[in-house]
Scaffold this active site. Structure first.
Site, PDB file in Angstrom:
ATOM      1  N   ARG A  48       0.854  -1.187   0.000  1.00  0.00           N
ATOM      2  CA  ARG A  48       0.000   0.000   0.000  1.00  0.00           C
ATOM      3  C   ARG A  48       0.890   1.237   0.000  1.00  0.00           C
ATOM      4  O   ARG A  48       2.103   1.134   0.155  1.00  0.00           O
ATOM      5  CB  ARG A  48      -0.918  -0.016   1.237  1.00  0.00           C
ATOM      6  N   GLY A  49       0.225   2.416  -0.129  1.00  0.00           N
ATOM      7  CA  GLY A  49       0.991   3.660  -0.234  1.00  0.00           C
ATOM      8  C   GLY A  49       1.232   3.919  -1.715  1.00  0.00           C
ATOM      9  O   GLY A  49       1.606   2.993  -2.455  1.00  0.00           O
ATOM     10  N   ALA A  50       1.012   5.159  -2.145  1.00  0.00           N
ATOM     11  CA  ALA A  50       1.007   5.447  -3.587  1.00  0.00           C
ATOM     12  C   ALA A  50       2.283   5.009  -4.319  1.00  0.00           C
ATOM     13  O   ALA A  50       2.195   4.272  -5.309  1.00  0.00           O
ATOM     14  CB  ALA A  50       0.712   6.934  -3.792  1.00  0.00           C
ATOM     15  N   ARG A  91      -7.394  -0.804  -6.966  1.00  0.00           N
ATOM     16  CA  ARG A  91      -7.692   0.359  -6.126  1.00  0.00           C
ATOM     17  C   ARG A  91      -7.749   1.578  -7.041  1.00  0.00           C
ATOM     18  O   ARG A  91      -6.795   1.814  -7.795  1.00  0.00           O
ATOM     19  CB  ARG A  91      -6.615   0.558  -5.028  1.00  0.00           C
ATOM     20  N   GLN A 196      -2.633   2.743   9.853  1.00  0.00           N
ATOM     21  CA  GLN A 196      -1.309   2.811   9.213  1.00  0.00           C
ATOM     22  C   GLN A 196      -0.360   3.688  10.027  1.00  0.00           C
ATOM     23  O   GLN A 196       0.854   3.516   9.966  1.00  0.00           O
ATOM     24  CB  GLN A 196      -1.430   3.376   7.780  1.00  0.00           C
ATOM     25  N   ASP A 237      -1.956  10.622  -2.515  1.00  0.00           N
ATOM     26  CA  ASP A 237      -2.315   9.528  -3.414  1.00  0.00           C
ATOM     27  C   ASP A 237      -2.577  10.023  -4.824  1.00  0.00           C
ATOM     28  O   ASP A 237      -2.436   9.279  -5.797  1.00  0.00           O
ATOM     29  CB  ASP A 237      -3.528   8.774  -2.879  1.00  0.00           C
ATOM     30  N   ASN A 246      -5.546  12.282  -0.149  1.00  0.00           N
ATOM     31  CA  ASN A 246      -4.678  11.507   0.737  1.00  0.00           C
ATOM     32  C   ASN A 246      -5.582  10.797   1.741  1.00  0.00           C
ATOM     33  O   ASN A 246      -6.819  10.936   1.723  1.00  0.00           O
ATOM     34  CB  ASN A 246      -3.654  12.417   1.432  1.00  0.00           C
ATOM     35  N   LYS A 247      -4.984  10.034   2.618  1.00  0.00           N
ATOM     36  CA  LYS A 247      -5.733   9.217   3.577  1.00  0.00           C
ATOM     37  C   LYS A 247      -6.809  10.019   4.296  1.00  0.00           C
ATOM     38  O   LYS A 247      -6.570  11.156   4.703  1.00  0.00           O
ATOM     39  CB  LYS A 247      -4.734   8.625   4.585  1.00  0.00           C
TER      40      LYS A 247
HETATM   41  O1  MRU Z   1      -4.765   3.194   2.021  1.00  0.00           O
HETATM   42  P1  MRU Z   1      -3.286   3.409   2.007  1.00  0.00           P
HETATM   43  O2  MRU Z   1      -2.593   2.899   3.225  1.00  0.00           O
HETATM   44  O3  MRU Z   1      -2.660   2.923   0.704  1.00  0.00           O
HETATM   45  O4  MRU Z   1      -3.132   4.986   1.996  1.00  0.00           O
HETATM   46  C1  MRU Z   1      -1.867   5.537   1.922  1.00  0.00           C
HETATM   47  C2  MRU Z   1      -1.858   7.006   2.022  1.00  0.00           C
HETATM   48  O5  MRU Z   1      -2.875   7.661   2.050  1.00  0.00           O
HETATM   49  C3  MRU Z   1      -0.508   7.670   1.978  1.00  0.00           C
HETATM   50  O6  MRU Z   1      -0.510   8.822   2.745  1.00  0.00           O
HETATM   51  C4  MRU Z   1      -0.184   8.027   0.525  1.00  0.00           C
HETATM   52  O7  MRU Z   1      -0.301   6.914  -0.305  1.00  0.00           O
HETATM   53  C5  MRU Z   1       1.154   8.614   0.383  1.00  0.00           C
HETATM   54  S1  MRU Z   1       2.414   7.412   0.535  1.00  0.00           S
HETATM   55  C6  MRU Z   1       3.912   8.080   0.276  1.00  0.00           C
END
Ligand code: MRU
Length: 338
Positions: A48-50, A91, A196, A237, A246-247
């Site tokens: 996970r994470g962009a 996703r 997270q 993201d 973002n999250k």
């Molecule tokens: O749902 P996730 O855990 O994939 O969400 C991740 C985030 O929102 C991060 O802040 C984002 O991807 C930036 S990661 C460098």
């Protein structure tokens, strides 16, 4: 050093990734045996994470090529195109996933025989993974200048090495500042419902010996009011011309930061910028209600209760002090040219 300690996702006679659902209890690698398994890993946030999703998308094309039984290049290309659609659909919000898939697919499908297709897909994915670490270090260097010795920085979710191939974006800025001798303390908001912040950000900062204090998401306003937070840095993201996705919960911190006149920064690579779309065009992933209603198998809410569980929110650019990228820091409405 095991690959787990330096990278989130890697190729070693096959595709491997850290299973992030096991953290902070276990640092455990998992091998991806099929594209279907990779799609499940993306949807269940094992990876996970962009930026990590960008690499996962590219490696997914290499995996599809490796697992193909065909001896015909046209058939292999059709299989890769099918795999690309499956992976991109896993996703919808983080732009890096489709960016990674498309870049590796384009490289692979420019080849005319199956060995070259396989080799090119893997080479492109490996290059993108290396590039991710280089870019994050450049983001870190550009962002570190914004932090002062002794700063307390609030971050949300995990935009650290686990969200990337390595180093991190928001946490990469913190790491780079610490590397040049600045003393930085981080407040990590736990990031309901999937934690997270507490499971991943607190873990990876503690591993690096960077001082970190865990808070519930609802505590940031009170800390800002008490003058305990100097700066806020989060990841992204997708950055459109009007908002940063973002999250979920990022927007709350941004509004509070504006009220308390605290600089609010977003650290992200150029691959996270979406020059075509605006907020209204983007699908925000809605996740299983059970993520809010249960915790480790324990019921937290009445059975059948109505639930709203979006994975991301949108923060208008006017709430953002600076976008920290590998090409420098941009103060909205100024945006980097891609
Ligand atoms: O749902 P996730 O855990 O994939 O969400 C991740 C985030 O929102 C991060 O802040 C984002 O991807 C930036 S990661 C460098």
């Amino acid at each position: 050093m095991s690959p787990c300690e330096s990278r989130t996702i890697w190729w070693d006679d096959g595709l491997w990734l850290i299973d992030q659902t096991k953290l902070p209890g276990k640092l455990e690698p998992i091998r991806m045996e099929s594209v279907r398994q990779l799609v499940e890993a993306i949807q269940s946030l094992r990876v996970r994470g962009a930026p990590a999703l960008g690499a996962a998308g590219a490696y997914g094309i290499a995996l599809a090529a490796e697992k193909s039984f065909t001896s015909n290049a046209y058939d292999m290309i059709s299989e890769l195109e099918l795999a690309a659609e499956m992976i991109k659909g896993a996703r919808p919000t983080a732009i890096n996933l489709s960016w990674g898939v498309e870049r590796a697919l384009k490289a692979a499908t420019s080849q005319a025989n199956i060995d070259d297709i396989r080799e090119t897909a893997l080479r492109e994915a490996e290059e993108m993974a290396e590039e991710d670490i280089r870019i994050n270090k450049a983001i870190g260097k550009n962002g570190a200048r914004l932090l002062d010795d002794g700063d307390s920085v609030l971050t949300h979710c995990n935009a650290g090495r686990l969200a990337c191939v390595g180093w991190g974006t928001a946490l990469g800025v913190v790491r780079s500042a610490v590397a040049v001798g600045k003393r930085i303390h981080v407040y990590a908001s736990e990031t309901r419902p999937l934690h997270q912040g507490s499971r991943l950000t607190a873990w990876e900062l503690a591993q690096d010996g960077i001082p970190v204090t865990l808070i519930c998401d609802s505590m940031s306003g009170s800390l800002m009011r008490k003058g305990k937070i100097d700066k806020i840095i989060v990841g992204a993201d997708r950055i459109t011309r009007d908002v940063v996705f973002n999250k979920i919960g990022t927007y709350n911190h941004a509004v509070l930061a504006k009220h308390h006149k605290i600089p609010f920064y977003v650290a992200a690579p150029l691959s996270t910028f979406d020059r075509i779309n605006a907020e209204e065009d983007i699908v925000v992933e809605e996740r299983d209600p059970e993520e809010i209603c249960t915790l480790a198998g324990m019921r937290l809410a009445p059975q059948g209760i109505a639930v709203y569980n979006p994975a991301f929110d949108a923060t208008p650019l006017e709430l953002i002090t600076g976008l920290i990228t590998e090409k420098g820091v941009f103060r909205p409405p100024l945006m980097p040219t891609l």
